[in-house]
Design a protein around this motif. Sequence first.
Motif, PDB file in Angstrom:
ATOM      1  N   LEU A   3       0.815  -1.219   0.000  1.00 15.97           N
ATOM      2  CA  LEU A   3       0.000   0.000   0.000  1.00 15.97           C
ATOM      3  C   LEU A   3       0.845   1.264   0.000  1.00 15.97           C
ATOM      4  N   THR A   4       1.977   1.229   0.687  1.00 14.48           N
ATOM      5  CA  THR A   4       2.852   2.404   0.716  1.00 14.48           C
ATOM      6  C   THR A   4       3.348   2.719  -0.686  1.00 14.48           C
ATOM      7  N   GLN A   5       3.732   1.702  -1.437  1.00 13.82           N
ATOM      8  CA  GLN A   5       4.179   1.928  -2.804  1.00 13.82           C
ATOM      9  C   GLN A   5       3.060   2.518  -3.656  1.00 13.82           C
ATOM     10  N   LEU A   6       1.835   2.023  -3.447  1.00 17.89           N
ATOM     11  CA  LEU A   6       0.705   2.563  -4.214  1.00 17.89           C
ATOM     12  C   LEU A   6       0.463   4.029  -3.860  1.00 17.89           C
ATOM     13  N   GLU A   7       0.558   4.367  -2.578  1.00 19.48           N
ATOM     14  CA  GLU A   7       0.385   5.759  -2.163  1.00 19.48           C
ATOM     15  C   GLU A   7       1.470   6.644  -2.771  1.00 19.48           C
ATOM     16  N   MET A   8       2.700   6.134  -2.782  1.00 12.87           N
ATOM     17  CA  MET A   8       3.807   6.889  -3.375  1.00 12.87           C
ATOM     18  C   MET A   8       3.599   7.048  -4.880  1.00 12.87           C
ATOM     19  N   PHE A   9       3.221   5.973  -5.534  1.00 14.54           N
ATOM     20  CA  PHE A   9       2.968   6.025  -6.981  1.00 14.54           C
ATOM     21  C   PHE A   9       1.896   7.060  -7.290  1.00 14.54           C
ATOM     22  N   ARG A  35      11.452   3.136  -3.951  1.00 16.34           N
ATOM     23  CA  ARG A  35      10.190   2.378  -3.876  1.00 16.34           C
ATOM     24  C   ARG A  35       9.471   2.346  -5.220  1.00 16.34           C
ATOM     25  N   ILE A  36       9.528   3.438  -5.986  1.00 12.30           N
ATOM     26  CA  ILE A  36       8.904   3.465  -7.310  1.00 12.30           C
ATOM     27  C   ILE A  36       9.650   2.510  -8.247  1.00 12.30           C
ATOM     28  N   ARG A  37      10.965   2.505  -8.179  1.00 12.24           N
ATOM     29  CA  ARG A  37      11.757   1.578  -9.002  1.00 12.24           C
ATOM     30  C   ARG A  37      11.431   0.126  -8.635  1.00 12.24           C
ATOM     31  N   GLN A  38      11.278  -0.159  -7.328  1.00  2.18           N
ATOM     32  CA  GLN A  38      10.913  -1.516  -6.895  1.00  2.18           C
ATOM     33  C   GLN A  38       9.546  -1.906  -7.445  1.00  2.18           C
ATOM     34  N   LEU A  39       8.604  -0.980  -7.411  1.00  2.00           N
ATOM     35  CA  LEU A  39       7.262  -1.250  -7.933  1.00  2.00           C
ATOM     36  C   LEU A  39       7.326  -1.551  -9.427  1.00  2.00           C
ATOM     37  N   GLU A  40       8.090  -0.746 -10.150  1.00  2.00           N
ATOM     38  CA  GLU A  40       8.236  -0.991 -11.588  1.00  2.00           C
ATOM     39  C   GLU A  40       8.884  -2.351 -11.850  1.00  2.00           C
ATOM     40  N   ALA A  41       9.865  -2.708 -11.042  1.00  2.00           N
ATOM     41  CA  ALA A  41      10.515  -4.012 -11.204  1.00  2.00           C
ATOM     42  C   ALA A  41       9.542  -5.155 -10.910  1.00  2.00           C
ATOM     43  N   ASP A  42       8.740  -4.995  -9.852  1.00  2.00           N
ATOM     44  CA  ASP A  42       7.738  -6.020  -9.509  1.00  2.00           C
ATOM     45  C   ASP A  42       6.737  -6.207 -10.647  1.00  2.00           C
ATOM     46  N   LEU A  43       6.318  -5.103 -11.254  1.00  2.00           N
ATOM     47  CA  LEU A  43       5.325  -5.154 -12.326  1.00  2.00           C
ATOM     48  C   LEU A  43       5.933  -5.483 -13.686  1.00  2.00           C
ATOM     49  N   GLY A  44       7.239  -5.263 -13.811  1.00  2.00           N
ATOM     50  CA  GLY A  44       7.907  -5.543 -15.075  1.00  2.00           C
ATOM     51  C   GLY A  44       7.654  -4.507 -16.156  1.00  2.00           C
ATOM     52  N   GLU A  46       7.766   0.060 -16.985  1.00  2.00           N
ATOM     53  CA  GLU A  46       8.051   1.412 -16.507  1.00  2.00           C
ATOM     54  C   GLU A  46       6.729   2.153 -16.401  1.00  2.00           C
ATOM     55  N   LEU A  47       6.472   2.697 -15.228  1.00  2.00           N
ATOM     56  CA  LEU A  47       5.222   3.401 -14.982  1.00  2.00           C
ATOM     57  C   LEU A  47       5.321   4.882 -15.339  1.00  2.00           C
ATOM     58  N   PHE A  48       6.548   5.381 -15.421  1.00  2.00           N
ATOM     59  CA  PHE A  48       6.760   6.801 -15.700  1.00  2.00           C
ATOM     60  C   PHE A  48       7.735   6.979 -16.857  1.00  2.00           C
ATOM     61  N   ILE A  49       7.531   8.054 -17.581  1.00  3.65           N
ATOM     62  CA  ILE A  49       8.494   8.518 -18.567  1.00  3.65           C
ATOM     63  C   ILE A  49       9.264   9.629 -17.873  1.00  3.65           C
ATOM     64  N   ARG A  50      10.587   9.448 -17.777  1.00  2.00           N
ATOM     65  CA  ARG A  50      11.417  10.395 -17.041  1.00  2.00           C
ATOM     66  C   ARG A  50      11.968  11.443 -18.007  1.00  2.00           C
ATOM     67  N   GLU A  51      11.666  12.708 -17.709  1.00  4.31           N
ATOM     68  CA  GLU A  51      12.111  13.843 -18.537  1.00  4.31           C
ATOM     69  C   GLU A  51      12.704  14.906 -17.628  1.00  4.31           C
ATOM     70  N   LEU A  57       3.253   9.956 -16.588  1.00  3.93           N
ATOM     71  CA  LEU A  57       2.835   8.556 -16.669  1.00  3.93           C
ATOM     72  C   LEU A  57       3.064   7.988 -18.060  1.00  3.93           C
ATOM     73  N   SER A  58       3.560   6.757 -18.087  1.00  2.00           N
ATOM     74  CA  SER A  58       3.663   6.009 -19.336  1.00  2.00           C
ATOM     75  C   SER A  58       2.274   5.434 -19.633  1.00  2.00           C
ATOM     76  N   PRO A  59       2.057   4.860 -20.802  1.00  2.00           N
ATOM     77  CA  PRO A  59       0.757   4.215 -21.053  1.00  2.00           C
ATOM     78  C   PRO A  59       0.416   3.154 -19.996  1.00  2.00           C
ATOM     79  N   ALA A  60       1.415   2.350 -19.616  1.00  2.00           N
ATOM     80  CA  ALA A  60       1.173   1.351 -18.562  1.00  2.00           C
ATOM     81  C   ALA A  60       0.867   2.041 -17.233  1.00  2.00           C
ATOM     82  N   GLY A  61       1.519   3.184 -16.980  1.00  2.00           N
ATOM     83  CA  GLY A  61       1.274   3.942 -15.749  1.00  2.00           C
ATOM     84  C   GLY A  61      -0.142   4.463 -15.675  1.00  2.00           C
ATOM     85  N   HIS A  62      -0.668   4.923 -16.820  1.00  2.00           N
ATOM     86  CA  HIS A  62      -2.060   5.388 -16.851  1.00  2.00           C
ATOM     87  C   HIS A  62      -3.013   4.254 -16.495  1.00  2.00           C
TER      88      HIS A  62
END
Length: 179
Positions: A3-9, A35-44, A46-51, A57-62
């Motif tokens: 839940l903490t990762q979801l709140e952070m995301f 924690r965001i990197r761990q979440l992305e790794a767990d899901l396989g 990238e949830l964000f596009i870094r600029e 948000l990436s399409p998967a992030g949306h």
Amino acid sequence: MDLTQLEMFNAVAQTGSITQAAQKVHRVPSNLTTRIRQLEADLGVELFIRENQRLRLSPAGHSFLRYSQQILALVDEARMVVAGDEPQGLFALGALESTAAVRIPQTLARYNQLYPRIQFDLATGPSGTMTDGVLEGTLGAAFIDGPIIHPGLDGMPVYQEEMMLVAPKAIRRLLAPVR
């Protein structure tokens, strides 16, 4: 995933910034990044596009954001249901069909006036089915006929009913008292 990762995301998705999100969830930015990197790794994915200094948000992030918001909303709802002094939430109640039709509507109406935050889910059926529902945990309680004969259940008489046998006048012997 926790839940903490979801709140952070959600905070990063809302603010578009690790620094602002960290302030919002009362964490240091490095912890949020990890924690965001761990979440992305767990899901396989990238949830964000870094600029530069921004994240979007990436399409998967949306797609994931909708589920994340629903999960956190359900957790909040669950916390509210079990917190506080006033009963609230869904209560699954079983009853014989005749009892549901004739006996309990007034009782449920009074109960609803006292506890408006309770929602009833009424199931009807024979006593055996209602007893099984209570034992299995699919029903919180049930109105049944006869005595309780299971050691894991407790009950109390609620209504006294007078049983009548109705027959045509031609069958007088049937209507005579049995001695």
